[in-house]
Design an enzyme around this catalytic site. Structure first.
Site, PDB file in Angstrom:
ATOM      1  N   PHE B  52     -16.956 -17.597 -47.954  1.00  0.00           N
ATOM      2  CA  PHE B  52     -17.834 -16.438 -47.731  1.00  0.00           C
ATOM      3  C   PHE B  52     -19.023 -16.845 -46.869  1.00  0.00           C
ATOM      4  O   PHE B  52     -19.511 -17.967 -46.974  1.00  0.00           O
ATOM      5  CB  PHE B  52     -18.351 -15.896 -49.065  1.00  0.00           C
ATOM      6  CG  PHE B  52     -17.309 -15.183 -49.884  1.00  0.00           C
ATOM      7  CD1 PHE B  52     -17.210 -13.796 -49.853  1.00  0.00           C
ATOM      8  CD2 PHE B  52     -16.425 -15.887 -50.682  1.00  0.00           C
ATOM      9  CE1 PHE B  52     -16.261 -13.130 -50.601  1.00  0.00           C
ATOM     10  CE2 PHE B  52     -15.460 -15.225 -51.439  1.00  0.00           C
ATOM     11  CZ  PHE B  52     -15.369 -13.843 -51.398  1.00  0.00           C
ATOM     12  N   GLU B  53     -19.537 -15.908 -46.086  1.00  0.00           N
ATOM     13  CA  GLU B  53     -20.598 -16.274 -45.148  1.00  0.00           C
ATOM     14  C   GLU B  53     -21.896 -16.681 -45.829  1.00  0.00           C
ATOM     15  O   GLU B  53     -22.763 -17.288 -45.219  1.00  0.00           O
ATOM     16  CB  GLU B  53     -20.862 -15.135 -44.152  1.00  0.00           C
ATOM     17  CG  GLU B  53     -21.474 -13.912 -44.803  1.00  0.00           C
ATOM     18  CD  GLU B  53     -21.989 -12.919 -43.771  1.00  0.00           C
ATOM     19  OE1 GLU B  53     -22.048 -13.239 -42.583  1.00  0.00           O
ATOM     20  OE2 GLU B  53     -22.329 -11.801 -44.184  1.00  0.00           O
ATOM     21  N   SER B  54     -22.044 -16.353 -47.109  1.00  0.00           N
ATOM     22  CA  SER B  54     -23.246 -16.766 -47.835  1.00  0.00           C
ATOM     23  C   SER B  54     -23.303 -18.278 -48.016  1.00  0.00           C
ATOM     24  O   SER B  54     -24.322 -18.793 -48.471  1.00  0.00           O
ATOM     25  CB  SER B  54     -23.286 -16.071 -49.193  1.00  0.00           C
ATOM     26  OG  SER B  54     -22.055 -16.242 -49.867  1.00  0.00           O
ATOM     27  N   GLY B  55     -22.214 -18.988 -47.693  1.00  0.00           N
ATOM     28  CA  GLY B  55     -22.211 -20.444 -47.808  1.00  0.00           C
ATOM     29  C   GLY B  55     -21.277 -20.953 -48.889  1.00  0.00           C
ATOM     30  O   GLY B  55     -21.219 -22.154 -49.148  1.00  0.00           O
ATOM     31  N   MET B  83     -25.166 -21.264 -45.260  1.00  0.00           N
ATOM     32  CA  MET B  83     -24.562 -20.406 -44.257  1.00  0.00           C
ATOM     33  C   MET B  83     -24.149 -21.214 -43.024  1.00  0.00           C
ATOM     34  O   MET B  83     -23.119 -20.960 -42.412  1.00  0.00           O
ATOM     35  CB  MET B  83     -25.615 -19.389 -43.851  1.00  0.00           C
ATOM     36  CG  MET B  83     -25.147 -17.997 -43.847  1.00  0.00           C
ATOM     37  SD  MET B  83     -26.585 -16.940 -43.578  1.00  0.00           S
ATOM     38  CE  MET B  83     -25.751 -15.663 -42.719  1.00  0.00           C
TER      39      MET B  83
END
Lengths: 299, 246
Positions: B52-55, B83
């Site tokens: 996920f792009e949140s890291g 990220m």
């Protein structure tokens, strides 16, 4: 100045007065968790104006500040009500021209902040060379050839916010800050900024910071002010302490469709609350408050 | 009888989940894309690496997350990184499949999540790219999920947020192959020569329904596959995570 010596612990109103100025480019920390709403509400209470907010995935904090008359621009990769839908404030602001937008992708904005944090004027990426995003923001996106391989890349310009507002789990009085869980772009944005204002759930002894130094995300030397602000991320969440107040986000989706309702909401949640403690007692559900009391470290 | 809204969500997720092989690394957007990855993980692809792009890497959300930064994205994950970590992984070319959605898709697989109408005077302002542009540009393959609804399949999107099979992609180095398929709750479209082409649909609907709402005379492959609708077991797996969102 010793790194665990002089205290930067101040009240939230004072921290905002001393560090956030009209016209500032403000980086907004948090990503899902740790959105610095208490600082934003204080900014609105003090009636700051002409701010430009930047953030990869911006949420309703933008709506609150724009509708409060504090915002003239936004630099973002995404701006909406996370998990719920579009920003009705952005929709109206675009229609009536009351916001200047500089848009990129989330990776693009992350690299702009990272360049700022690295102290260099730009970074190249393989992204942003196709499609229409870069064309819309020619001031911050330009084609560039790699001087070594000759590859075509897109350069994005460094972004150096005047101030970063960040909410974290805990800090000592000197301003050594610790955060647990998802940080998103918080570090890139904070490190790119000239000043950092940080609210935390808990103030801890410097010895506790030294005992768990691997969890420190910002050293005191980078932090201008630290404020003890439990539940300062509400309605977003803090890992291990309190959950996201989904009901509040959903209610905001409804009420922000209507300008009059939104004005009433801002009046009640910001201006009728003299301080953060007053906001907490009136608007944070009791179930969320119990987790935040006491320990600032998730189990 | 037309399927219920829940059924349509399941049918959309399954149409895409079928195309996610086990062991691959998938970069997951919120909503239908996340449903597809979670469903694949609970059926034939238990070892996919959800990013996920949140890291967050190696994610295994217990419930469908409301946003990429939600607690359920981090819950049970192998790594909560930054990220920058996850976008670096994407730019290094290590993501096998990017899963995306958007407000509009066009015949070249371009996605629009920025504005409806004229971009200089939009009818509706949408949230913008987020990480979608980067995923569309850099993932090796892209799977697009789109509810089968009017006005979503247009000849040309109002704004190219996330590039499909546009000029320049094949000449550039380090970019992905572009969209491999568009999955809907009725049909499956491929891009055999860069243009969206009907390649299959659920076996319990007619071909007319599979191309309904597509805003141009869409191409059809010589062979159009009939695809089994999700089984009872798949439906049960879907319900196990699709209830409450956090």
């Amino acid at each position: 100045m010793s790194s665990d010596g002089s205290s930067k612990l101040v009240g939230l109103p004072e921290a905002v007065r001393q560090n956030v100025r009209d016209g500032d480019l403000v980086f907004v920390g948090g990503f899902g968790q740790g959105v610095p709403f208490a600082i934003a509400r204080e900014i609105a209470r003090q009636g700051l104006s002409d701010l430009v907010l930047c953030r990869t995935g911006a949420d309703i904090l933008f709506d609150v500040l724009h509708a409060s008359g504090c915002v003239k621009g936004a630099i973002f990769g995404w701006l909406g009500n996370p998990g719920i839908g579009i920003s009705h404030v952005l929709r109206r602001a675009v229609a009536d021209g009351s916001v200047e937008i500089e848009e990129t992708s989330n990776f693009g904005l992350l690299l702009r902040l990272h360049a700022g944090a690295l102290g260099i004027p730009f970074l190249p990426t393989r992204s942003l060379g196709l499609g229409e995003i870069a064309n819309q923001a020619p001031g911050s996106h330009k084609p560039v050839l790699c001087p070594f391989t000759g590859e075509q890349m897109t350069a994005v310009s460094a972004l150096t916010p005047d101030v970063a507002i960040v909410h974290a789990h805990r800090a000592d009085k000197a301003g050594n800050v610790q955060l647990f869980g998802i940080a998103g772009d918080t570090l890139e944005g904070a490190n790119a900024a000239r000043r950092i204002v940080c609210t935390v759930e808990e103030i801890v002894d410097p010895a506790e910071i030294r005992r768990t130094a691997d969890r420190t995300i910002l050293p005191a030397a980078r932090v201008a002010a630290v404020c003890h602000t439990p539940l300062g991320a509400h309605p977003s969440y803090m890992t291990g302490l309190y959950d996201r107040d989904d009901d509040a986000y959903m209610a905001f989706d409804e009420l922000s469709r209507d300008v009059a309702q939104l004005r009433t909401f801002l009046e009640e949640t910001i201006h009728a609350c003299p301080d953060h403690a007053s906001y907490v007692s009136r608007f944070v559900p009791t179930a969320l408050r119990s987790g935040a009391r006491g320990a600032g470290v998730p189990a | 009888m037309s399927p219920s809204a829940t059924d349509r969500t399941l049918r959309l997720a399954w149409m895409a989940a079928r195309l996610i092989p086990d062991e691959c690394r998938v970069f997951v957007g919120i909503g239908a894309p996340c449903s597809a990855a979670m469903l694949a993980r609970r059926s034939h692809a238990a070892n996919i690496d959800m990013i996920f792009e949140s890291g967050v890497m190696g994610a295994d959300p217990p419930r469908l997350p409301l946003s990429t930064g939600s607690p359920s994205v981090a819950a049970g994950a192998l790594m909560v990184g930054s990220m920058l970590d996850v976008f670096a992984t994407l730019q290094r070319g290590e993501i096998d499949i990017g899963l995306l959605s958007g407000a509009q898709v066009d015949r070249l697989g371009n996605l629009n999540s920025t504005v409806i109408g004229d971009p200089s005077a939009p009818k509706l302002r949408l949230p913008g790219s987020g990480g979608a542009h980067d995923i569309a540009a850099l993932a090796r393959d892209v799977l697009i999920l789109m509810p089968h609804e009017p006005r979503r399949f247009v000849n040309q999107v109002d704004f190219v947020t996330s590039p499909g099979h546009v000029a320049g992609r094949s000449e550039a180095t380090g970019l992905g192959n572009g969209p491999k398929a568009v999955a809907t709750d009725r049909a499956l479209f491929g891009f055999p020569d860069g243009e969206m082409t009907l390649v299959g649909h659920y076996a319990d609907i007619e071909e007319d329904a599979a191309v309904e709402h597509v805003g141009w005379p869409v191409r059809k492959a010589d062979r159009v596959d009939l695809i089994d609708p999700p089984s009872a077991a798949i439906a049960t797996a879907f319900r196990s995570f699709s209830g409450d969102t956090t």
